[in-house]
Design a protein around this motif. Structure first.
Motif, PDB file in Angstrom:
ATOM      1  N   TYR A   1       0.826  -1.207   0.000  1.00  0.00           N
ATOM      2  CA  TYR A   1       0.000   0.000   0.000  1.00  0.00           C
ATOM      3  C   TYR A   1       0.864   1.262   0.000  1.00  0.00           C
ATOM      4  O   TYR A   1       0.509   2.268  -0.618  1.00  0.00           O
TER       5      TYR A   1
ATOM      6  N   SER B   1       2.134   1.725  -3.586  1.00  0.00           N
ATOM      7  CA  SER B   1       1.064   2.128  -4.508  1.00  0.00           C
ATOM      8  C   SER B   1       0.742   3.609  -4.381  1.00  0.00           C
ATOM      9  O   SER B   1       0.549   4.302  -5.395  1.00  0.00           O
ATOM     10  N   ILE B   2       0.678   4.114  -3.137  1.00  0.00           N
ATOM     11  CA  ILE B   2       0.279   5.511  -2.930  1.00  0.00           C
ATOM     12  C   ILE B   2       1.454   6.468  -3.027  1.00  0.00           C
ATOM     13  O   ILE B   2       1.380   7.499  -3.716  1.00  0.00           O
TER      14      ILE B   2
ATOM     15  N   SER C   1      -0.412   5.366  -7.835  1.00  0.00           N
ATOM     16  CA  SER C   1      -1.491   4.740  -8.609  1.00  0.00           C
ATOM     17  C   SER C   1      -2.827   4.779  -7.883  1.00  0.00           C
ATOM     18  O   SER C   1      -3.849   4.372  -8.441  1.00  0.00           O
ATOM     19  N   ALA C   2      -2.826   5.253  -6.627  1.00  0.00           N
ATOM     20  CA  ALA C   2      -4.072   5.310  -5.861  1.00  0.00           C
ATOM     21  C   ALA C   2      -3.943   6.336  -4.746  1.00  0.00           C
ATOM     22  O   ALA C   2      -2.833   6.662  -4.304  1.00  0.00           O
ATOM     23  N   ASP C   3      -5.067   6.891  -4.327  1.00  0.00           N
ATOM     24  CA  ASP C   3      -5.109   7.790  -3.165  1.00  0.00           C
ATOM     25  C   ASP C   3      -5.752   7.105  -1.966  1.00  0.00           C
ATOM     26  O   ASP C   3      -5.655   7.599  -0.842  1.00  0.00           O
TER      27      ASP C   3
ATOM     28  N   ILE D   1      -6.641   3.003  -0.393  1.00  0.00           N
ATOM     29  CA  ILE D   1      -6.502   1.552  -0.531  1.00  0.00           C
ATOM     30  C   ILE D   1      -7.148   0.862   0.659  1.00  0.00           C
ATOM     31  O   ILE D   1      -6.933   1.252   1.811  1.00  0.00           O
TER      32      ILE D   1
END
Length: 315
Positions: free
Chosen positions: A130, A133-134, A139-141, A143
């Motif tokens: 996580y 990813s952030i 790729s995301a705000d 999870i």
């Protein structure tokens, strides 16, 4: 005269044969209808059970969404966005005192991956998926992670993580809220149809992370379920793992008992599925006895009537 007498006798025999055939047809139709009614009722009961499971899943989805909103609100509080570690830890510690009991830890994670816990602990969390990813891949705000073992307690937890951004919309850190998987399991056991029914949950990888049997929880997947003595689950892997609609099917548990599992996708989750398992006999045992009794009564009644009709009391 003799010819007329023979004709009357022949017509009488034909009428008896017709009555006999009609009686057997009527018996067959009646038995079919009687047999269908209990199974119609059983199907209706299973449909009602599916509706109940869907309703419980919606409640669970909302519960999960509530925790997601808590994490989002915390990520936007000025003291958290300030990036000042002592102030953040002090705030999180104070907030945790009145936080819902299902929350295990609240963590602020800086841009280097150092996690500052509401309990005062500090762990390097830069290797977590996580975080990458952030913070790194961007790729995301937000999870919701599949359950995993917590670094601080080794407990199985589910994590909700939000990006913490400054006024220029740059990611400065992460706000992490964890929920103890045992609490998730307790939540899933609230819907009970009988003493022998129980709930469980599957993550997006097909792993059972909430179950009333600790020997299964976080160890068994749908794919390796035959290794635990289950039959009929692995064959349904594509249907149940990451399901986007509700359904049900039969399987055999580790004791060989035939069971019906009702499943429903959990919104606000990363493709989790909520399941409720019920003994197959819960739906049909009593009605099977009733079915046999009803058919026996119907056959006895019709056969008795048939015998009475066939007897010529004039002799």
């Amino acid at each position: 005269m003799i010819s007329d007498s023979k004709t009357r006798i022949r017509r009488g025999k034909i009428k008896k044969i017709i009555r006999l055939v009609a009686s057997f047809v009527l018996v067959g139709l009646t038995a079919t209808i009687i047999a269908y009614v209990p199974f119609y009722v059983e199907e209706k009961e299973k449909n009602l059970a599916s509706i109940a499971v869907d309703a419980a899943t919606s409640e669970f989805s909302q519960w999960l969404e509530d925790f997601s909103q808590i994490a989002e609100r915390l990520s936007k509080i000025p003291v958290v966005r300030s990036g000042k570690i002592p102030d953040i830890v002090s705030f999180l510690s104070e907030y945790a005192r009145t936080a819902p009991k299902e929350i295990e830890k609240i963590i602020y994670i800086d841009k280097n991956g150092r996690g500052y816990y509401n309990t005062g602990e500090v762990f390097d969390l830069s290797d977590r998926a996580y975080f990458r990813s952030i913070m790194i891949d961007k790729s995301a705000d937000r999870i919701v992670a599949n359950p995993f073992a917590a670094r601080s307690t080794d407990n199985l937890i589910a994590a909700i993580v939000y990006a913490v951004k400054d006024d220029s919309d740059n990611v400065k850190g992460l706000l992490f809220v964890s929920i103890n998987a045992e609490k998730l399991g307790e939540k899933m056991q609230k819907l009970r149809f009988s003493n022998d029914s129980y709930g469980w949950a599957i993550d997006s990888a097909g792993r059972i992370f909430a179950h009333n049997d600790e020997s299964i929880m976080n160890k068994m997947t749908i794919r390796n379920s035959p290794d635990f003595g289950f039959r009929g689950l692995a064959e349904r892997e594509r249907e149940i793992v990451g399901a986007n609609e509700s359904g049900r099917f039969l399987y055999n548990d580790s004791s060989g008992k035939s069971r019906v599992v009702f499943y429903s996708p959990i919104d606000a989750s990363p493709n989790w599925v909520y399941c409720v398992s019920i003994d197959k006999n819960f739906f049909g045992y009593d009605r099977a006895i009733l079915l046999v009794a009803l058919i026996a009564v119907a056959l006895f009644s019709f056969l008795t009537a048939l015998i009475v009709k066939s007897v010529d009391f004039r002799r």
